[in-house]
Design a protein around this motif. Structure first.
Motif, PDB file in Angstrom:
ATOM      1  N   TRP A  24       0.855  -1.178   0.000  1.00  0.00           N
ATOM      2  CA  TRP A  24       0.000   0.000   0.000  1.00  0.00           C
ATOM      3  C   TRP A  24       0.895   1.234   0.000  1.00  0.00           C
ATOM      4  N   LYS A  25       0.332   2.329  -0.451  1.00  0.00           N
ATOM      5  CA  LYS A  25       1.116   3.556  -0.617  1.00  0.00           C
ATOM      6  C   LYS A  25       1.353   4.241   0.729  1.00  0.00           C
ATOM      7  N   ASP A  26       2.239   5.204   0.720  1.00  0.00           N
ATOM      8  CA  ASP A  26       2.548   6.005   1.902  1.00  0.00           C
ATOM      9  C   ASP A  26       2.321   7.473   1.538  1.00  0.00           C
ATOM     10  N   PRO A  27       1.052   7.894   1.451  1.00  0.00           N
ATOM     11  CA  PRO A  27       0.749   9.220   0.904  1.00  0.00           C
ATOM     12  C   PRO A  27       0.947  10.350   1.912  1.00  0.00           C
ATOM     13  N   THR A  28       1.105  11.530   1.384  1.00  0.00           N
ATOM     14  CA  THR A  28       1.062  12.737   2.204  1.00  0.00           C
ATOM     15  C   THR A  28      -0.401  13.070   2.481  1.00  0.00           C
ATOM     16  N   PRO A  29      -0.759  13.389   3.704  1.00  0.00           N
ATOM     17  CA  PRO A  29      -2.175  13.677   3.999  1.00  0.00           C
ATOM     18  C   PRO A  29      -2.718  14.817   3.151  1.00  0.00           C
ATOM     19  N   LYS A  30      -3.927  14.632   2.652  1.00  0.00           N
ATOM     20  CA  LYS A  30      -4.611  15.716   1.953  1.00  0.00           C
ATOM     21  C   LYS A  30      -5.191  16.699   2.976  1.00  0.00           C
ATOM     22  N   ALA A  61      -9.387   8.715   4.785  1.00  0.00           N
ATOM     23  CA  ALA A  61      -8.035   8.576   5.325  1.00  0.00           C
ATOM     24  C   ALA A  61      -8.071   7.751   6.597  1.00  0.00           C
ATOM     25  N   ILE A  62      -7.127   6.831   6.729  1.00  0.00           N
ATOM     26  CA  ILE A  62      -6.876   6.122   7.983  1.00  0.00           C
ATOM     27  C   ILE A  62      -5.653   6.760   8.615  1.00  0.00           C
ATOM     28  N   ILE A  63      -5.810   7.261   9.819  1.00  0.00           N
ATOM     29  CA  ILE A  63      -4.695   7.887  10.538  1.00  0.00           C
ATOM     30  C   ILE A  63      -4.211   6.938  11.623  1.00  0.00           C
ATOM     31  N   GLU A  64      -2.951   6.580  11.560  1.00  0.00           N
ATOM     32  CA  GLU A  64      -2.370   5.637  12.516  1.00  0.00           C
ATOM     33  C   GLU A  64      -1.109   6.247  13.116  1.00  0.00           C
ATOM     34  N   LYS A  65      -1.059   6.308  14.457  1.00  0.00           N
ATOM     35  CA  LYS A  65       0.088   6.949  15.104  1.00  0.00           C
ATOM     36  C   LYS A  65       1.363   6.119  15.005  1.00  0.00           C
ATOM     37  N   ASP A 196      -6.376   0.464   0.236  1.00  0.00           N
ATOM     38  CA  ASP A 196      -5.483   1.309  -0.548  1.00  0.00           C
ATOM     39  C   ASP A 196      -5.808   1.209  -2.037  1.00  0.00           C
ATOM     40  N   ASP A 197      -6.057   0.004  -2.508  1.00  0.00           N
ATOM     41  CA  ASP A 197      -6.356  -0.200  -3.923  1.00  0.00           C
ATOM     42  C   ASP A 197      -7.655   0.483  -4.328  1.00  0.00           C
ATOM     43  N   MET A 198      -8.562   0.692  -3.357  1.00  0.00           N
ATOM     44  CA  MET A 198      -9.829   1.361  -3.651  1.00  0.00           C
ATOM     45  C   MET A 198      -9.748   2.872  -3.490  1.00  0.00           C
ATOM     46  N   GLY A 199      -8.582   3.385  -3.134  1.00  0.00           N
ATOM     47  CA  GLY A 199      -8.404   4.837  -3.066  1.00  0.00           C
ATOM     48  C   GLY A 199      -8.285   5.413  -1.677  1.00  0.00           C
ATOM     49  N   VAL A 200      -8.326   4.571  -0.647  1.00  0.00           N
ATOM     50  CA  VAL A 200      -8.194   5.048   0.728  1.00  0.00           C
ATOM     51  C   VAL A 200      -6.737   5.414   1.005  1.00  0.00           C
ATOM     52  N   ILE A 203      -2.314   6.598   6.324  1.00  0.00           N
ATOM     53  CA  ILE A 203      -1.305   7.558   6.786  1.00  0.00           C
ATOM     54  C   ILE A 203      -0.728   7.064   8.100  1.00  0.00           C
ATOM     55  N   GLN A 204       0.495   6.554   8.062  1.00  0.00           N
ATOM     56  CA  GLN A 204       1.148   6.015   9.241  1.00  0.00           C
ATOM     57  C   GLN A 204       2.021   7.074   9.909  1.00  0.00           C
ATOM     58  N   ASN A 205       2.408   6.780  11.148  1.00  0.00           N
ATOM     59  CA  ASN A 205       3.253   7.700  11.924  1.00  0.00           C
ATOM     60  C   ASN A 205       2.636   9.101  11.981  1.00  0.00           C
ATOM     61  N   CYS A 206       1.360   9.113  12.274  1.00  0.00           N
ATOM     62  CA  CYS A 206       0.597  10.368  12.302  1.00  0.00           C
ATOM     63  C   CYS A 206      -0.278  10.353  13.554  1.00  0.00           C
ATOM     64  N   GLU A 207       0.115  11.105  14.560  1.00  0.00           N
ATOM     65  CA  GLU A 207      -0.577  11.082  15.847  1.00  0.00           C
ATOM     66  C   GLU A 207      -1.599  12.206  15.941  1.00  0.00           C
ATOM     67  N   VAL A 208      -2.772  11.899  16.463  1.00  0.00           N
ATOM     68  CA  VAL A 208      -3.812  12.905  16.686  1.00  0.00           C
ATOM     69  C   VAL A 208      -3.474  13.686  17.950  1.00  0.00           C
TER      70      VAL A 208
END
Length: 418
Positions: A24-30, A61-65, A196-200, A203-208
């Motif tokens: 899966w990709k490692d995108p920059t958050p929109k 977006a899935i945000i995962e710390k 990811d393949d469906m466009g989601v 976003i890893q290493n991203c803490e709320v």
């Protein structure tokens, strides 16, 4: 959907683990999404997948710390079952069993689902009566259940202690033949790859670090990688739920506890079922590698640490040896701990909140992994339709105010429900 040919598998096998395609990709958050799911564990990944698959919502977006697979989805004992007595829990979990049965095909990824069966051991006549009641309730809900006598249990697990002078003699047990196990990290990877393949965006290493709420409505989330606007946000962070709830000035009827597990050195195949010790809180199965996978009760104190302590591990193994004495000869290879939300009635919460656009998924107690597909499916429906599905209608947050509790006593492996 990604497809892999025999030639691509051979190429990867001979590549010396180099130049593999990303799963899966490692995108920059929109700057903005329709839906943000906080928590990249099994439930969060499943929610995003079903938002895309069932509701055609892909601006997610899935945000995962941390990293995918680093939380509870990779820190459990992989048991899958629907052996509940109360209708709400039984029907929800059996719906999940149907999703488990076709998950490998749906995700085009082998999650190693193994419907080997689970046996809850009974150690008294009273416990056998309780099992008969629960088994009948299961069968009324279309769930397979078989009440076993002492000799039938002995035939299935002859290595258990059936001697007459034991402290907890085996009277029989309740078996759900279709229950079993699945590979926990494969479940995470399969959902992640397909989402990811469906466009989601994953976003890893991203803490709320905070939320944007105004006039009773959620507008977005503040993260360590910048602010993200969102029309809807789903909290799906297992043992960290209270940490985020505090940032929203919410007090929830849950506590965070640590649950430990361990595996032994591998041995030849000896146990082809999942077995629970009805006199305590111990459960065991054998992995495909031959390791004896064992778990027990909570550490007994609130904790956010993903590590256990020796006294609890000793307690777990003491119960295991009481049930299967041969375990005393095995060396333990590794232990681990997972943090979980313990609700006040042992059943989860999947619901809308008083904040418009904010949705809650928590309180899974001992049963988080097995609920992965059903939790994701119903949470996706609740978010997409802005209303609960009939399967999770009983999992309302308000039940703790009204007293309409679903008290299964946690029913991790505790089998003494009344």
């Amino acid at each position: 959907m990604q497809k892999y040919s025999v030639f691509s598998l051979v190429k990867n096998a001979l590549s010396n683990h180099e130049n593999w395609d990303l799963a899966w990709k490692d995108p920059t958050p929109k700057k903005e999404y329709d839906v943000v799911i906080i928590g990249g564990g099994g439930h969060g990944l499943a929610t995003a997948y079903y938002l895309a698959k069932e509701h055609n919502i892909t601006n997610v977006a899935i945000i995962e710390k941390g990293w995918i697979g680093g939380g509870n989805v990779g820190r459990n004992t992989t048991i899958i079952r629907s052996n509940y007595m109360h209708d709400d829990n039984a029907l929800f979990s059996e719906f999940g069993m149907d999703l488990w049965r076709r998950m490998s095909q749906d995700l085009n990824y082998n999650v190693m689902f193994s419907p080997r069966g689970i046996i809850n051991l009974a150690h008294s006549d009273a416990q056998m009566n309780t099992y008969a009641r629960r088994g009948n309730s299961m069968r009324l809900n279309g769930i397979d259940a078989v009440l076993l006598n002492r000799e039938e249990v002995r035939e299935i697990i002859p290595m258990a202690d059936f001697s007459e002078n034991v402290r907890f003699p085996i009277f029989g047990g309740l078996m759900q033949p279709s229950a079993g196990t699945a590979r926990h990290d494969a479940v995470a990877w399969g959902y992640a790859r397909q989402a990811d393949d469906m466009g989601v965006d994953i976003i890893q290493n991203c803490e709320v670090i905070g939320f944007d709420v105004s006039a009773g409505k959620i507008n977005g989330v503040r993260t360590s990688r910048g602010d993200i606007k969102a029309k809807k946000i789903g909290l799906c962070v297992a043992g960290s739920t209270n940490i985020l709830a505090e940032k929203l000035n919410m007090t929830l009827p849950i506590e965070t506890h640590l649950l430990q597990a361990c595996v032994s050195e591998p041995v030849k195949p000896v146990l082809d079922k999942v077995v629970t010790f009805g006199a305590g809180h111990f459960y065991i199965s054998q992995s495909d590698k031959g390791e004896m996978v064992m778990g027990g009760d909570l550490d007994g104190y609130n904790s956010y640490a993903q590590r256990g302590n020796l006294p609890t591990l000793q307690h777990v193994l003491t119960e295991g040896i009481a049930m299967m004495p041969f375990l005393s000869k095995l060396k333990m290879l590794r232990t681990w701990g997972g943090i979980m939300d313990m609700s006040m009635d042992g059943s989860p919460i999947i619901d809308k909140t008083h904040i418009e656009g904010l949705y809650l998924n928590c309180g899974w107690c001992y049963g988080g992994f097995k609920a992965t597909p059903a939790s994701g499916w119903t949470f996706a429906h609740t978010i997409a339709q802005d209303r609960v599905h009939e399967l999770n209608a009983g999992y309302s947050l308000n039940r703790f105010n009204t007293g309409h509790l679903l008290d299964e006593k946690g029913l991790g492996t505790k089998t003494w429900i009344s």
